[in-house]
Design a protein around this motif. Structure first.
Motif, PDB file in Angstrom:
ATOM      1  N   LYS A  12      16.083  38.183   9.417  1.00 36.68           N
ATOM      2  CA  LYS A  12      14.584  37.977   9.888  1.00 36.68           C
ATOM      3  C   LYS A  12      14.781  36.960  11.114  1.00 36.68           C
ATOM      4  O   LYS A  12      15.375  36.114  11.196  1.00 36.68           O
ATOM      5  N   LEU A  14      12.732  34.848  13.803  1.00 39.37           N
ATOM      6  CA  LEU A  14      11.669  33.971  13.711  1.00 39.37           C
ATOM      7  C   LEU A  14      11.170  33.323  14.984  1.00 39.37           C
ATOM      8  O   LEU A  14      11.924  33.022  15.924  1.00 39.37           O
ATOM      9  N   LEU A  16       8.906  30.201  15.961  1.00 42.37           N
ATOM     10  CA  LEU A  16       8.414  29.090  15.174  1.00 42.37           C
ATOM     11  C   LEU A  16       7.600  28.106  16.051  1.00 42.37           C
ATOM     12  O   LEU A  16       8.062  27.384  17.310  1.00 42.37           O
ATOM     13  N   ALA A  27      10.798  23.948   8.357  1.00 38.16           N
ATOM     14  CA  ALA A  27      11.191  25.296   8.375  1.00 38.16           C
ATOM     15  C   ALA A  27      12.642  25.465   8.885  1.00 38.16           C
ATOM     16  O   ALA A  27      13.311  26.307   8.337  1.00 38.16           O
ATOM     17  N   VAL A  31      16.026  27.298   7.442  1.00 40.16           N
ATOM     18  CA  VAL A  31      16.941  28.249   8.248  1.00 40.16           C
ATOM     19  C   VAL A  31      18.460  27.671   7.904  1.00 40.16           C
ATOM     20  O   VAL A  31      19.354  28.472   7.767  1.00 40.16           O
ATOM     21  N   PHE A  38      18.228  34.098   8.459  1.00 41.95           N
ATOM     22  CA  PHE A  38      17.146  34.000   9.669  1.00 41.95           C
ATOM     23  C   PHE A  38      17.852  33.743  10.789  1.00 41.95           C
ATOM     24  O   PHE A  38      19.134  32.987  11.148  1.00 41.95           O
ATOM     25  N   VAL A 104       8.901  37.558  12.506  1.00 43.61           N
ATOM     26  CA  VAL A 104       7.745  36.650  11.788  1.00 43.61           C
ATOM     27  C   VAL A 104       7.607  35.632  12.810  1.00 43.61           C
ATOM     28  O   VAL A 104       8.442  34.996  13.208  1.00 43.61           O
ATOM     29  N   LEU A 106       5.971  31.924  12.451  1.00 46.43           N
ATOM     30  CA  LEU A 106       5.480  30.905  11.801  1.00 46.43           C
ATOM     31  C   LEU A 106       4.401  30.169  12.656  1.00 46.43           C
ATOM     32  O   LEU A 106       4.985  29.517  13.655  1.00 46.43           O
ATOM     33  N   ALA A 129       3.589  34.038   9.275  1.00 49.22           N
ATOM     34  CA  ALA A 129       3.632  33.028   8.252  1.00 49.22           C
ATOM     35  C   ALA A 129       2.746  31.829   8.691  1.00 49.22           C
ATOM     36  O   ALA A 129       2.906  31.194   9.579  1.00 49.22           O
ATOM     37  N   VAL A 157       1.276  29.775   4.088  1.00 44.31           N
ATOM     38  CA  VAL A 157       2.452  28.621   3.812  1.00 44.31           C
ATOM     39  C   VAL A 157       1.756  27.395   3.226  1.00 44.31           C
ATOM     40  O   VAL A 157       2.626  26.656   2.686  1.00 44.31           O
ATOM     41  N   GLN A 279       9.879  28.346   2.623  1.00 44.21           N
ATOM     42  CA  GLN A 279      10.824  29.440   2.320  1.00 44.21           C
ATOM     43  C   GLN A 279      10.341  30.625   1.793  1.00 44.21           C
ATOM     44  O   GLN A 279      10.828  31.951   2.055  1.00 44.21           O
ATOM     45  N   LEU A 282       8.694  32.741   4.559  1.00 48.68           N
ATOM     46  CA  LEU A 282       9.742  33.309   5.468  1.00 48.68           C
ATOM     47  C   LEU A 282      10.629  34.445   4.772  1.00 48.68           C
ATOM     48  O   LEU A 282      10.746  35.283   5.408  1.00 48.68           O
TER      49      LEU A 282
END
Length: 393
Positions: A12, A14, A16, A27, A31, A38, A104, A106, A129, A157, A279, A282
């Motif tokens: 995935k 991400l 952030l 996070a 990873v 990720f 995704v 976050l 997230a 989260v 986690q 994610l």
């Protein structure tokens, strides 16, 4: 070969938002601990530009975003890394979440700042997230409508909401009677108003169980954090106001509970460590193997629960009242609280005086029952102006 293909398929990408804060840095620990799961496509920060540069050098994202005043420093520091685009400012946050290489987002920004980029990510069809509870506190009805319209996943989260989300797995056909959010009670649990009159920021920043950023730590000490979580739960889980209860649980092991219509209760337990809910969000729907410390009942032979002191910790009833009123009330609550907490951290208002600022703002800021996104922005600005006026009196 099959295992290798499965791991590649599960990768995935991400974005952030707030990568240098408490949630963002944890996070990135997740990873690191999950190689091959990720890829970091976007990192953003407001002021901590040196840490952002270190993160970018390690994870080599496609883009980073920093506050306008630090753009040149980050641009120069990453000059030898041309594959990483350097952007700056609030508008860039709303742009990077829409990148096609992001799966995704976050959202770990602090406060109202998380709303606009979260809305942009939802409209772009990204899974969210959500660590920025203020997004749903301020504009829960609008945001949840957008989530349904765009068919995106909204994955909590916060440890309390993650707990509820996990308890609801496999229960789609079973109506909820109520949810019970647990609160540690903060560092001042059991103290009366007279004992809190001269509390310092150093005392308020010593949370007994969790390691968090300054703003959320102060919110935990006043119980405003629980108030914001109550409002967030209403929108996340489509609940009525009277279906949400808050109880004080000093050990912070039971992260929250769900009671179903037959009276049965389900709870999610674990050590107070934010990496687990991060986690879970994610990696959802998969539970990824990890080496996090494990909980043992032998280490916690006694778990206790008590009612919150609503007379002393006035932020929580103020949040319940804002939730019941709806419209822009929670937007005012959040904005005034952000101003009050910032003032407390600068020694400009007392610990108990923060509640006065919030209550006064709720009384004075004009109320709208059916706000648009633009109305929320205007209300946020007006609430901050009024809160600042109240501080200056």
């Amino acid at each position: 070969m099959a295992d290798s293909f499965s791991q590649q398929a599960a990768l995935k990408s991400l974005a952030l938002l707030g990568s240098t804060g408490s949630i963002g840095t944890q996070a990135l620990e997740v990873v690191r601990e999950q190689p091959g799961r990720f890829r970091v496509a976007v990192l953003t920060a407001g002021r901590q530009w040196q840490l952002l540069v270190q993160q970018a050098q390690e994870f080599r994202p496609a883009a980073v975003v920093i506050g306008d005043e630090f753009y040149q420093e980050v641009k120069a520091a990453l000059a030898s890394q041309p594959q990483t685009q350097v952007l700056a400012g609030a508008a860039a946050l709303a742009e990077v979440v829409q990148r096609p290489d992001v799966d995704v987002v976050l959202t770990a920004l602090v406060g109202y700042a998380g709303l606009v980029p979260t809305v942009a990510a939802i409209r772009a069809g990204k899974a969210i997230a959500l660590a920025n509870k203020e997004t749903l506190v301020v504009a829960g009805e609008l945001v949840t409508k957008l989530v349904r319209a765009h068919g995106v996943a909204l994955l909590p989260v916060d440890s309390e909401h993650s707990a509820i989300f996990q308890c609801l797995a496999g229960e789609a056909q079973n109506p909820i009677e109520k949810v019970i959010l647990t609160a540690s009670g903060g560092p001042f649990r059991g103290r009366g108003a007279s004992e809190l009159a001269h509390i310092t920021k150093a005392q308020a920043l010593k949370h007994p169980n969790w390691t968090m950023g300054a703003k959320i730590t102060i919110d935990s000490a006043t119980l405003m954090n629980k108030g914001l979580e109550v409002i967030e739960a209403k929108w996340l889980f489509n609940l009525e106001n009277d279906q949400i209860e808050a109880v004080v649980h000093p050990q912070s092991i039971v992260h929250s509970l769900v009671q179903f219509q037959d009276g049965s209760l389900k709870a999610q337990l674990g050590l107070p460590d934010m990496k687990l809910p991060i986690q879970y969000a994610l990696g959802y729907p998969e539970r990824l193997r990890n080496n996090f410390p494990r909980f043992s009942f032998l280490d916690y032979p006694t778990l206790t629960f008590e009612a919150p002191d609503l007379g002393t910790f006035r932020h929580l009833p103020l949040a319940y009242a804002a939730m019941r009123r709806g419209g822009t009330a929670a937007c005012v609550l959040n904005a005034a609280n952000e101003v009050a907490v910032a003032a407390f951290l600068q020694d400009k208002v007392s610990f108990l005086g923060m509640a006065d600022v919030v209550a006064g703002s709720l009384e004075r800021v004009p109320y709208l029952a059916a706000p648009t996104l633009a109305d929320y922005a205007a209300t946020d600005a007006e609430a901050r102006r009024i809160a600042t006026e109240l501080l200056d009196k």
